[in-house]
Design a protein around this motif. Sequence first.
Motif, mmCIF file in Angstrom:
data_model
loop_
_atom_site.group_PDB
_atom_site.id
_atom_site.type_symbol
_atom_site.label_atom_id
_atom_site.label_comp_id
_atom_site.label_asym_id
_atom_site.label_seq_id
_atom_site.Cartn_x
_atom_site.Cartn_y
_atom_site.Cartn_z
ATOM 1 N N GLN A 190 8.842 -33.779 -3.629
ATOM 2 C CA GLN A 190 8.716 -32.359 -3.930
ATOM 3 C C GLN A 190 9.869 -31.578 -3.300
ATOM 4 O O GLN A 190 10.415 -30.651 -3.922
ATOM 5 C CB GLN A 190 7.375 -31.820 -3.421
ATOM 6 N N LEU A 191 10.257 -31.943 -2.091
ATOM 7 C CA LEU A 191 11.381 -31.272 -1.445
ATOM 8 C C LEU A 191 12.683 -31.597 -2.155
ATOM 9 O O LEU A 191 13.560 -30.726 -2.292
ATOM 10 C CB LEU A 191 11.468 -31.675 0.033
ATOM 11 N N TYR A 192 12.830 -32.827 -2.613
ATOM 12 C CA TYR A 192 14.040 -33.212 -3.352
ATOM 13 C C TYR A 192 14.170 -32.360 -4.609
ATOM 14 O O TYR A 192 15.247 -31.854 -4.919
ATOM 15 C CB TYR A 192 13.973 -34.693 -3.722
ATOM 16 N N ARG A 193 13.085 -32.192 -5.337
ATOM 17 C CA ARG A 193 13.119 -31.392 -6.564
ATOM 18 C C ARG A 193 13.543 -29.959 -6.256
ATOM 19 O O ARG A 193 14.362 -29.369 -6.977
ATOM 20 C CB ARG A 193 11.740 -31.405 -7.236
ATOM 21 N N ALA A 194 13.028 -29.394 -5.175
ATOM 22 C CA ALA A 194 13.389 -28.023 -4.810
ATOM 23 C C ALA A 194 14.854 -27.936 -4.390
ATOM 24 O O ALA A 194 15.554 -26.969 -4.732
ATOM 25 C CB ALA A 194 12.484 -27.533 -3.684
ATOM 26 N N ARG A 195 15.335 -28.933 -3.639
ATOM 27 C CA ARG A 195 16.735 -28.915 -3.219
ATOM 28 C C ARG A 195 17.656 -29.017 -4.433
ATOM 29 O O ARG A 195 18.672 -28.319 -4.514
ATOM 30 C CB ARG A 195 17.017 -30.071 -2.249
ATOM 31 N N LEU A 196 17.297 -29.885 -5.371
ATOM 32 C CA LEU A 196 18.122 -30.049 -6.566
ATOM 33 C C LEU A 196 18.088 -28.787 -7.424
ATOM 34 O O LEU A 196 19.111 -28.343 -7.946
ATOM 35 C CB LEU A 196 17.617 -31.255 -7.368
ATOM 36 N N TYR A 197 16.920 -28.195 -7.554
ATOM 37 C CA TYR A 197 16.741 -27.003 -8.383
ATOM 38 C C TYR A 197 17.563 -25.825 -7.871
ATOM 39 O O TYR A 197 18.070 -25.011 -8.649
ATOM 40 C CB TYR A 197 15.258 -26.633 -8.408
ATOM 41 N N THR A 198 17.716 -25.735 -6.556
ATOM 42 C CA THR A 198 18.405 -24.582 -5.958
ATOM 43 C C THR A 198 19.821 -24.912 -5.498
ATOM 44 O O THR A 198 20.481 -24.058 -4.900
ATOM 45 C CB THR A 198 17.611 -24.055 -4.746
ATOM 46 N N SER A 199 20.315 -26.110 -5.778
ATOM 47 C CA SER A 199 21.573 -26.565 -5.174
ATOM 48 C C SER A 199 22.754 -25.668 -5.508
ATOM 49 O O SER A 199 23.632 -25.445 -4.673
ATOM 50 C CB SER A 199 21.873 -28.011 -5.587
ATOM 51 N N ARG A 200 22.816 -25.145 -6.738
ATOM 52 C CA ARG A 200 23.946 -24.300 -7.128
ATOM 53 C C ARG A 200 23.716 -22.825 -6.816
ATOM 54 O O ARG A 200 24.599 -22.000 -7.086
ATOM 55 C CB ARG A 200 24.254 -24.489 -8.619
ATOM 56 N N LEU A 201 22.557 -22.512 -6.283
ATOM 57 C CA LEU A 201 22.257 -21.122 -5.954
ATOM 58 C C LEU A 201 22.296 -20.869 -4.453
ATOM 59 O O LEU A 201 22.105 -19.745 -4.008
ATOM 60 C CB LEU A 201 20.862 -20.755 -6.499
ATOM 61 N N ARG A 202 22.554 -21.932 -3.695
ATOM 62 C CA ARG A 202 22.648 -21.824 -2.243
ATOM 63 C C ARG A 202 24.103 -21.947 -1.795
ATOM 64 O O ARG A 202 24.962 -22.382 -2.554
ATOM 65 C CB ARG A 202 21.813 -22.936 -1.593
ATOM 66 N N PRO A 203 24.402 -21.591 -0.539
ATOM 67 C CA PRO A 203 25.764 -21.775 -0.021
ATOM 68 C C PRO A 203 26.173 -23.246 -0.097
ATOM 69 O O PRO A 203 25.340 -24.145 -0.028
ATOM 70 C CB PRO A 203 25.664 -21.299 1.434
ATOM 71 N N LYS A 204 27.465 -23.489 -0.241
ATOM 72 C CA LYS A 204 27.979 -24.861 -0.260
ATOM 73 C C LYS A 204 27.524 -25.571 1.012
ATOM 74 O O LYS A 204 27.689 -25.036 2.120
ATOM 75 C CB LYS A 204 29.505 -24.838 -0.345
ATOM 76 N N PRO A 205 26.950 -26.779 0.899
ATOM 77 C CA PRO A 205 26.269 -27.400 2.046
ATOM 78 C C PRO A 205 27.183 -28.072 3.065
ATOM 79 O O PRO A 205 26.904 -29.171 3.543
ATOM 80 C CB PRO A 205 25.349 -28.422 1.364
ATOM 81 N N THR A 206 28.267 -27.424 3.418
ATOM 82 C CA THR A 206 29.139 -27.991 4.444
ATOM 83 C C THR A 206 28.445 -28.024 5.808
ATOM 84 O O THR A 206 28.687 -28.934 6.604
ATOM 85 C CB THR A 206 30.439 -27.172 4.547
ATOM 86 N N ARG A 207 27.595 -27.036 6.054
ATOM 87 C CA ARG A 207 26.868 -26.997 7.339
ATOM 88 C C ARG A 207 25.944 -28.208 7.481
ATOM 89 O O ARG A 207 25.777 -28.750 8.580
ATOM 90 C CB ARG A 207 26.066 -25.700 7.427
ATOM 91 N N SER A 208 25.362 -28.648 6.374
ATOM 92 C CA SER A 208 24.462 -29.798 6.430
ATOM 93 C C SER A 208 25.210 -31.054 6.874
ATOM 94 O O SER A 208 24.684 -31.869 7.646
ATOM 95 C CB SER A 208 23.816 -30.035 5.065
ATOM 96 N N ILE A 209 26.432 -31.216 6.394
ATOM 97 C CA ILE A 209 27.216 -32.388 6.792
ATOM 98 C C ILE A 209 27.527 -32.342 8.283
ATOM 99 O O ILE A 209 27.445 -33.357 8.988
ATOM 100 C CB ILE A 209 28.501 -32.478 5.948
ATOM 101 N N LEU A 210 27.859 -31.161 8.784
ATOM 102 C CA LEU A 210 28.096 -31.026 10.222
ATOM 103 C C LEU A 210 26.826 -31.351 11.010
ATOM 104 O O LEU A 210 26.888 -32.012 12.064
ATOM 105 C CB LEU A 210 28.565 -29.604 10.540
ATOM 106 N N ASP A 211 25.681 -30.897 10.507
ATOM 107 C CA ASP A 211 24.402 -31.222 11.155
ATOM 108 C C ASP A 211 24.184 -32.732 11.190
ATOM 109 O O ASP A 211 23.761 -33.293 12.204
ATOM 110 C CB ASP A 211 23.246 -30.555 10.411
ATOM 111 N N HIS A 212 24.443 -33.380 10.055
ATOM 112 C CA HIS A 212 24.228 -34.834 9.972
ATOM 113 C C HIS A 212 25.104 -35.576 10.986
ATOM 114 O O HIS A 212 24.652 -36.512 11.649
ATOM 115 C CB HIS A 212 24.530 -35.327 8.559
ATOM 116 N N LYS A 213 26.354 -35.157 11.100
ATOM 117 C CA LYS A 213 27.247 -35.803 12.060
ATOM 118 C C LYS A 213 26.731 -35.622 13.483
ATOM 119 O O LYS A 213 26.768 -36.559 14.296
ATOM 120 C CB LYS A 213 28.657 -35.226 11.931
#
Length: 250
Positions: A190-213
């Motif tokens: 369910q979270l995957y569907r929401a992330r995919l649905y909103t992916s182009r309407l949210r800021p570019k996820p560069t912050r997420s990559i920094l979080d992952h690192k």
Amino acid sequence: MNTPDELATVDGKLKELDHSALSENIHSFLYSLDKNGESRLPQRAYLATRHAIRQLQLPPGQTVLEREMADILGMSRTPVREALVRLEMEGWVRLIPRRGFVVAPIIADDLQQIYEVVEALDGIAGTLATKRATAQELDQLEDLIEQQEKALESEDLLAWTDLDEQFHQLIVDLAKNPRLRGVMDSQSDQLYRARLYTSRLRPKPTRSILDHKAIVSVMRAAEPDAARTMLQSHRYRSRCEILQVIRSLP
């Protein structure tokens, strides 16, 4: 990934373009079930339809006609109806009088509740994975981050979202707790569907990559409490971004 306007559907049959894409998506998924030896028709119909909803091939609000799904799946309507009834019980579709089954909308309050659960469980997974993962297993997380960076460079948000899911799923796997894995599986799609649905309407996820690192860094440093805190903070930030988009849609 389509915009919300492009995702809008009307009552009745699937649009022709959507039907073609849906058929290709489901046939590819059925092939993967064949390789895994899954031959039970109701289970095949359930898994394939759920996959199509997860991937937005059947977007929120789309009418799901039994006869069309039966044709695409290459089976009778009986196992398809069994699958749709099961999906209704799990909240993936709704049965609307005189209309049939309709893909459930993405509702902010529902997502809020799911995220509250997942944030806590992610923290547990991060704590356990930090204690139990080998250096080689942590290398796998870093490999996924590198792939995410490449996907982002090429503006492939579908690939990025899939890799993001793999990153979080791998941390749960590295916790090596099958019960935790089972609980997380019931929520993550369910979270995957929401992330995919909103992916182009949210800021570019560069912050997420920094979080992952940063998360992998503290895991390598054997700091389970820090890993828990960072994973929960990471999920919370993602939750806020997604809910803001969902609540702003008409």
